[in-house]
Design a protein around this motif. Structure first.
Motif, PDB file in Angstrom:
ATOM      1  N   ALA A  46      -3.093   1.615   8.022  1.00 53.38           N
ATOM      2  CA  ALA A  46      -3.333   1.757   6.581  1.00 53.38           C
ATOM      3  C   ALA A  46      -3.639   3.204   6.221  1.00 53.38           C
ATOM      4  O   ALA A  46      -3.118   3.730   5.222  1.00 53.38           O
ATOM      5  CB  ALA A  46      -4.488   0.853   6.147  1.00 53.38           C
ATOM      6  N   ALA A  87      -4.219   5.221  -4.768  1.00 53.27           N
ATOM      7  CA  ALA A  87      -3.846   4.112  -3.886  1.00 53.27           C
ATOM      8  C   ALA A  87      -4.996   3.742  -2.962  1.00 53.27           C
ATOM      9  O   ALA A  87      -5.263   2.559  -2.717  1.00 53.27           O
ATOM     10  CB  ALA A  87      -2.605   4.478  -3.077  1.00 53.27           C
ATOM     11  N   GLY A 132      -6.633   0.198  -3.371  1.00 49.70           N
ATOM     12  CA  GLY A 132      -6.472  -0.643  -2.182  1.00 49.70           C
ATOM     13  C   GLY A 132      -7.815  -1.072  -1.623  1.00 49.70           C
ATOM     14  O   GLY A 132      -8.014  -2.241  -1.265  1.00 49.70           O
ATOM     15  N   GLY A 157      -1.768  -4.788  -2.286  1.00 50.27           N
ATOM     16  CA  GLY A 157      -1.793  -4.517  -0.856  1.00 50.27           C
ATOM     17  C   GLY A 157      -3.197  -4.653  -0.297  1.00 50.27           C
ATOM     18  O   GLY A 157      -3.395  -5.212   0.785  1.00 50.27           O
ATOM     19  N   GLY A 158      -4.180  -4.153  -1.049  1.00 52.61           N
ATOM     20  CA  GLY A 158      -5.563  -4.277  -0.620  1.00 52.61           C
ATOM     21  C   GLY A 158      -6.006  -5.724  -0.529  1.00 52.61           C
ATOM     22  O   GLY A 158      -6.722  -6.110   0.415  1.00 52.61           O
ATOM     23  N   LEU A 187       0.834  -1.204   0.000  1.00 47.24           N
ATOM     24  CA  LEU A 187       0.000   0.000   0.000  1.00 47.24           C
ATOM     25  C   LEU A 187       0.870   1.256   0.000  1.00 47.24           C
ATOM     26  O   LEU A 187       0.488   2.292  -0.554  1.00 47.24           O
ATOM     27  CB  LEU A 187      -0.917  -0.016   1.219  1.00 47.24           C
ATOM     28  CG  LEU A 187      -2.123   0.932   1.210  1.00 47.24           C
ATOM     29  CD1 LEU A 187      -3.089   0.565   0.095  1.00 47.24           C
ATOM     30  CD2 LEU A 187      -2.828   0.873   2.567  1.00 47.24           C
ATOM     31  N   ALA A 208      -0.898  -0.979  -5.084  1.00 48.23           N
ATOM     32  CA  ALA A 208      -1.861  -0.835  -3.993  1.00 48.23           C
ATOM     33  C   ALA A 208      -2.976  -1.879  -4.033  1.00 48.23           C
ATOM     34  O   ALA A 208      -3.400  -2.355  -2.974  1.00 48.23           O
ATOM     35  CB  ALA A 208      -2.443   0.577  -3.982  1.00 48.23           C
TER      36      ALA A 208
END
Length: 430
Positions: free
Chosen positions: A269, A283, A287, A248-249, A237, A245
């Motif tokens: 976060a 992002a 995310g 990351g999500g 993220l 991202a």
């Protein structure tokens, strides 16, 4: 002696007093028959001084990091540094675990009835497991899940089912996966800091991540895997390339299905997103889309997170939590936190909060600290937090970058001594 060093000693004294008080009060309460369900409160362990063939290895790793860790972290090329740090973190975790022997320290840790592995052989249909997961959360029913399986969303069980399907079934392989996954935090946390413009702080704090006393519980508990997944999600993220991202999500979304407490990851976060120099909105949106995709997949499979959370709170009070006194654990948990994060954490946070510099080195440990306090005050983390809070502790350790350079070796020695004392004086159950 400078004023700053005197202040550090005062903070250290407060930490020591907190731990001593928690141990003393815990011993008194246990002696009176109060059901703390922790013989060595504030840790979930029993007093059992011992040594093992991991002892010399742990001492050697600790000595090497204390002696050379600060210099190597400052000067080594970035890629080589992270690879070396990962290898040393694995060695540190394994050597601590092997103080208890191969079976007692690793292979047997994940095989008791309360653990996930007892359920794995019974899972023949993953779809049916997911759709019927909530029906088996409550205790005292035919087919009720084991304690840890019931206490977490189904993603945790899925991890061990997946390991079994690829030939890594059983306590030994599962324990080694926990160690290898947990050690990735020494890569993910510095990568996140570097992406957020704090490479110097990443290098300064890296030896403390490597020599984390919490490694006692990284080898071996599922929470080591949880910590690795959460840290990797936050690092992606934070990555400068915003198109990472969504990955990351996805990881952070999956983390929500590893532990209900990971809803508190929203705090670090949001700190990561706010600290990004560019592409914050992109992002955030991508995310969030990754998190939503994971939630949708579990919902389609038949598991609704909120139903699971409601039932797990009920299950929580069907067990030991109904007996464990909040009035003790609400502050004794913080003593367990000190033993997990190490004595350097108090002075490190003091330096971080009074420093003139701002940015990731401030806000990431602050966000993690607020998350820990929220978990503590909720009453849903009474005891065993030395492992449960590992995913947040690794971000608290960012604060160690603020410790004066001339004192870092001393604090590293104190960190190592804490881990070695815990592992040699106590028999921990994780």
């Amino acid at each position: 002696m400078g004023r700053g060093w005197r202040a550090d000693l005062i903070v250290l004294g407060v930490e020591a007093a907190l731990v001593v008080a928690a141990v003393a009060v815990g011993a008194v309460l246990n002696g009176r028959g109060v059901r703390l369900w922790a013989d060595a409160a504030p840790l979930f362990a029993v007093w059992r001084p011992h040594a093992g063939w991991g002892t010399p290895a742990a001492l050697a790793v600790a000595a090497a990091v204390v002696w050379r860790g600060v210099d190597i972290a400052r000067r080594a090329p970035w890629g080589r540094l992270l690879a070396f740090a990962y290898a040393v973190a694995v060695a540190w975790t394994l050597s601590l675990a092997l103080i208890d022997g191969w079976s007692g320290g690793l292979a047997g840790r994940l095989t008791p009835q309360a653990e996930y592995l007892t359920e794995v052989p019974r899972i023949t249909d993953i779809g049916a497991m997911l759709s019927g997961f909530t029906d088996r959360i409550l205790d005292f029913r035919a087919g009720s899940w084991s304690t840890h399986t019931a206490g977490h969303p189904p993603g945790a069980l899925l991890v061990f089912v997946a390991l079994d399907r690829i030939g890594l079934g059983g306590g030994g392989p599962a324990a080694l996966v926990c160690v290898l996954a947990g050690a990735t935090v020494v890569v993910s946390v510095p990568l996140a800091l570097r992406s957020l413009g704090a490479e110097a702080q990443a290098r300064a704090g890296l030896p403390f991540l490597v020599l984390l006393p919490g490694a006692v519980w990284m080898g071996a508990s599922a929470d080591a895997i949880f910590a690795g997944v959460a840290a990797a999600g936050l690092a992606l993220l934070a990555a400068r390339r915003w198109w990472l991202a969504p990955l990351g999500g996805l990881l952070l979304g999956f983390a929500l299905y590893l532990s209900y407490g990971f809803v508190l990851l929203v705090l670090p976060a949001l700190a990561v997103l706010w600290l990004r120099a560019r592409h914050r909105v992109a992002a955030l949106a991508s995310g969030a889309a990754g998190v939503a995709a994971v939630a949708a997949a579990f919902m389609v499979a038949g598991f609704w997170w909120l139903d699971g959370y409601r039932l797990v709170v009920e299950r929580y009070y069907q067990g030991w939590a109904a007996d464990r006194p909040y009035a003790y654990w609400v502050w004794a948990n913080l003593a367990a936190l000190v033993l997990c994060a190490g004595p350097a954490i108090g002075p490190a946070l003091r330096h971080t909060l009074v420093a003139t510099a701002r940015g990731a080195a401030l806000w990431l440990p602050v966000a993690a600290g607020v998350a820990v306090l929220a978990a503590d005050l909720s009453g849903l983390s009474k005891a065993e937090v030395e492992r449960i809070w590992l995913p947040f502790v690794v971000w608290l350790m960012v604060a160690t970058a603020a410790l004066p350079e001339r004192h870092r070796r001393g604090w590293l020695a104190a960190q190592a001594a804490t881990a070695l004392a815990v592992n040699h004086l106590l028999w921990t159950w994780w």
